[in-house]
Structures are given as structure tokens and as C-alpha cells.
Design an enzyme around this catalytic site. Structure first.
Site, PDB file in Angstrom:
ATOM      1  N   TYR A   1      40.610  36.322  35.605  1.00 31.57           N
ATOM      2  CA  TYR A   1      39.948  37.477  35.021  1.00 31.57           C
ATOM      3  C   TYR A   1      40.966  38.348  34.284  1.00 31.57           C
ATOM      4  O   TYR A   1      41.781  39.037  34.889  1.00 31.57           O
ATOM      5  CB  TYR A   1      39.239  38.311  36.089  1.00 31.57           C
ATOM      6  CG  TYR A   1      38.197  37.569  36.891  1.00 31.57           C
ATOM      7  CD1 TYR A   1      37.578  36.421  36.383  1.00 31.57           C
ATOM      8  CD2 TYR A   1      37.842  38.001  38.159  1.00 31.57           C
ATOM      9  CE1 TYR A   1      36.631  35.746  37.125  1.00 31.57           C
ATOM     10  CE2 TYR A   1      36.881  37.327  38.914  1.00 31.57           C
ATOM     11  CZ  TYR A   1      36.288  36.190  38.390  1.00 31.57           C
ATOM     12  OH  TYR A   1      35.348  35.518  39.133  1.00 31.57           O
TER      13      TYR A   1
ATOM     14  N   HIS B   1      38.838  27.957  42.417  1.00 30.87           N
ATOM     15  CA  HIS B   1      37.853  28.512  41.480  1.00 30.87           C
ATOM     16  C   HIS B   1      36.925  27.439  40.924  1.00 30.87           C
ATOM     17  O   HIS B   1      35.722  27.662  40.778  1.00 30.87           O
ATOM     18  CB  HIS B   1      38.592  29.220  40.343  1.00 30.87           C
ATOM     19  CG  HIS B   1      37.808  30.311  39.702  1.00 30.87           C
ATOM     20  ND1 HIS B   1      38.388  31.395  39.094  1.00 30.87           N
ATOM     21  CD2 HIS B   1      36.473  30.519  39.570  1.00 30.87           C
ATOM     22  CE1 HIS B   1      37.457  32.203  38.622  1.00 30.87           C
ATOM     23  NE2 HIS B   1      36.288  31.689  38.895  1.00 30.87           N
TER      24      HIS B   1
END
Length: 331
Positions: free
Chosen positions: A60, A127
Site C-alpha cells: 500500500y 498477500h
């Protein structure tokens, strides 16, 4: 705030916070970039309201979001459960592919610890599954980080049922994170039952359909030109109108109960299982304060039946990602 237990006895607030939208600029933009000062204030307010579960990731920004979370929790770390994720390869700030090799996992872990300013990551997720690295090798490296005290609990994100089983056989998995909401219910077929069987908690991301289920977005014109959702198939011109029917069904229940649409969508998830903890993404205190109230919204059996009848699992129009994104989920 109410609290729930994921796998392995990890207790967290019933509503967690997805910190991704707080990034100012960066690689993922929802409704305009976040303001870093407001992001920090939002995390502080969340802590005041009893939220203990905060979700971020190396990707992010990349990197910026972990730095923001680290700044916000400085001096407030006790009692918090900080979750972050690894699994991508970078050239500078550019993502070049998935990578769950042992060397990259260790690189990512050290970077996340430094950016977050903590000694131990409470919940560390892969992830996305790396098809080039056996999950046993990946989890073996993650388990070594647990032994070294750098990680407390292990998680997977968007892993398929068989991968979850193989991973759990190497080291107990505490949580699976995957998209789940009133407009994305694919996990109900095998992933959610597998988690129940193995005692793994479930953490729905995008529980509000990337904002669609809040009823705040009336048309595609409401989205900025650089908004990530401009490329979301479910927000496309051909699907947008049909998907508004899902919002109408949520609105009918919300208006009767005198609560927001977001609270109904989150309460529906909480009603599906005692070990489900949604993490709505927020970047402002106002949105946070609305979402956390969902922990106190009780949906009756008749209200749940009403939502099920109006929004069956196949009600949504369009895939949840474009083709490239879909190739990376449920592996």
C-alpha cells in the site's frame, strides 16, 4: 466495542480497520488521496472507540501506509493487533510481480517492522499465493519468523481451500483474509467451510464493496478520473445500474432500523459466523465512527432472510477484478 476471536486464540475488536485508503497519493486511490494527518487522527479515534485490529500491507503506497500506521500507533501500541502483508517483488517503488521466496519474505518482514516501528508483527499474511513457491516452503519461512519472535500469528490472503489445508499442516494459520460481502460471496462454497473446520478466523476485506454498498455512489460520475474503481468491472457502465438493485435492498432494511447502509452490510457479515471480523477501509473519522457502530447492530432472522431473498449469491453483475487480478485469487 465488542470483541471476537480469530484462530489460535487471537482476540480482536469485532470491527477492524483497513488502513489502505489513508495513503496520500500512491498506487491505490479511492475517492481521492487520503490526508496523512486525518489518517493518523482516524487511527487515534479508532483506538479511543475500542478498535484494536489494524490492517496494512507493504504494497500500500507502496510502503507509505505502513509508515503512517507506525506513526499513529507510536506510544499506543499496547493491546493493539497490527496486521501486515508480504508477497510482492519491487524495483524501487514499482511492483514487478509476486515473490514468496524465503529471502523476499525476510526482506519484507524487516522492512515492515522498521516502518511500523514495532518489534513484532501480530498477524503476518502472505498477500497473494506465489504459484512458483510451494506453500509449505512459504509457511516454513513464516514459522521461522514466529520462532524468532518477529511475528506472532500467521495468515493467508486469497488462498484456495487446498492451499489453506497444506499451509495449516505446516504451522497453524490464524486467519484467512479474502473479499467477502453482500455482493461477493464466492468464499461460501469452500474457503469459509474450510476455515470453520480448521479453526481459522476469517477477515473480509472490501466488506462494503469498495464503497458501493454504502449507497453514497449514485453513478460513475461520482468517481474521480484516477479512482481505482474506474477499472472495477462491477463499477463499469454495463454493470453499475444492475448492481444498484443490491444497494436498494440494503437501504430498505437500513431505513427501517434507522442505521446506515454500511452498518447493515457489516452487520450481515458479523451474523454469518462468530469468527468473522470485517475490516472496512477508512480514511476519515466520520466514516470510522459510522462503521464501528455496526458491532452493535443486530439483524433478526427475518431481516437476514429478507436480505438473502433480495440479494442471492449470484445477484452481482461483473467480476470483482479484471482478468489479471482474477488470476491471483483463490490459488
Amino acid at each position: 466495542m465488542k470483541y471476537r476471536t480469530l484462530g489460535q486464540g487471537l482476540e480482536v475488536s469485532a470491527i477492524g480497520i483497513g488502513c489502505m485508503p489513508m495513503v496520500s497519493g500512491g498506487n491505490i486511490n479511492y475517492g481521492g488521496g487520503g490526508d496523512a494527518g486525518e489518517g493518523v487522527a482516524t487511527i487515534h479515534r479508532a483506538i479511543e472507540l475500542g478498535v484494536t485490529f489494524f490492517d496494512t500491507a507493504e504494497i500500500y503506497g507502496p510502503f507509505q501506509n505502513e509508515e503512517l500506521v507506525g506513526e499513529a500507533i507510536r506510544g499506543k501500541r499496547d493491546g493493539l493487533v497490527i496486521a501486515t502483508k508480504f508477497g510482492f517483488r519491487f524495483e524501487g517503488d514499482r511492483i514487478t510481480g509476486v515473490d514468496s521466496s524465503p529471502a523476499n519474505i525476510r526482506r519484507a518482514c524487516e522492512g515492515s517492522l522498521k516502518r511500523l516501528g514495532i518489534d513484532t508483527i501480530d498477524l503476518y499474511y502472505q498477500h497473494r499465493v506465489d504459484p512458483n513457491v510451494p506453500i509449505e516452503e512459504t509457511v516454513g519461512t513464516m514459522a521461522a519468523l514466529v520462532k524468532e519472535g518477529k511475528v506472532r500469528h500467521l495468515g493467508l490472503s486469497e488462498a484456495g481451500a487446498q492451499t489453506i489445508r497444506r499451509a495449516h499442516a505446516v504451522h497453524p494459520i490464524t486467519a484467512l483474509q479474502s473479499e467477502y460481502s453482500l455482493w461477493e460471496r464466492g468464499v461460501e462454497d469452500d474457503m469459509l467451510p474450510t476455515c470453520r473446520e480448521l479453526g481459522i478466523g476469517f477477515v473480509p476485506y472490501s466488506p462494503l464493496g469498495r464503497g458501493f454498498l454504502t449507497g453514497q455512489i449514485k453513478s460513475r460520475a461520482d468517481l474521480p478520473a484516477d479512482d481505482w474503481r474506474q477499472n472495477d468491472p462491477r463499477y463499469s457502465e454495463e454493470n453499475f445500474g444492475a448492481n444498484l438493485k443490491i444497494v436498494d435492498a440494503i437501504r430498505a432494511v437500513a431505513e427501517r432500523k434507522g442505521v446506515s447502509l454500511a452498518q447493515i452490510a457489516l452487520a450481515w457479515l458479523l451474523a454469518q459466523d462468530a469468527h468473522i471480523v470485517p475490516i472496512p477501509g477508512v480514511k476519515r473519522r466520520a466514516t470510522l465512527e459510522d462503521s464501528v457502530k455496526a458491532a452493535d447492530v443486530e439483524l433478526s432472522a427475518s431481516e437476514l432472510d429478507e436480505l438473502e431473498a433480495a440479494i442471492p449469491a449470484d445477484a452481482v453483475q461483473g467480476l470483482r477484478y479484471r482478468e489479471q487480478g482474477m488470476r491471483m485469487v483463490r490459488l
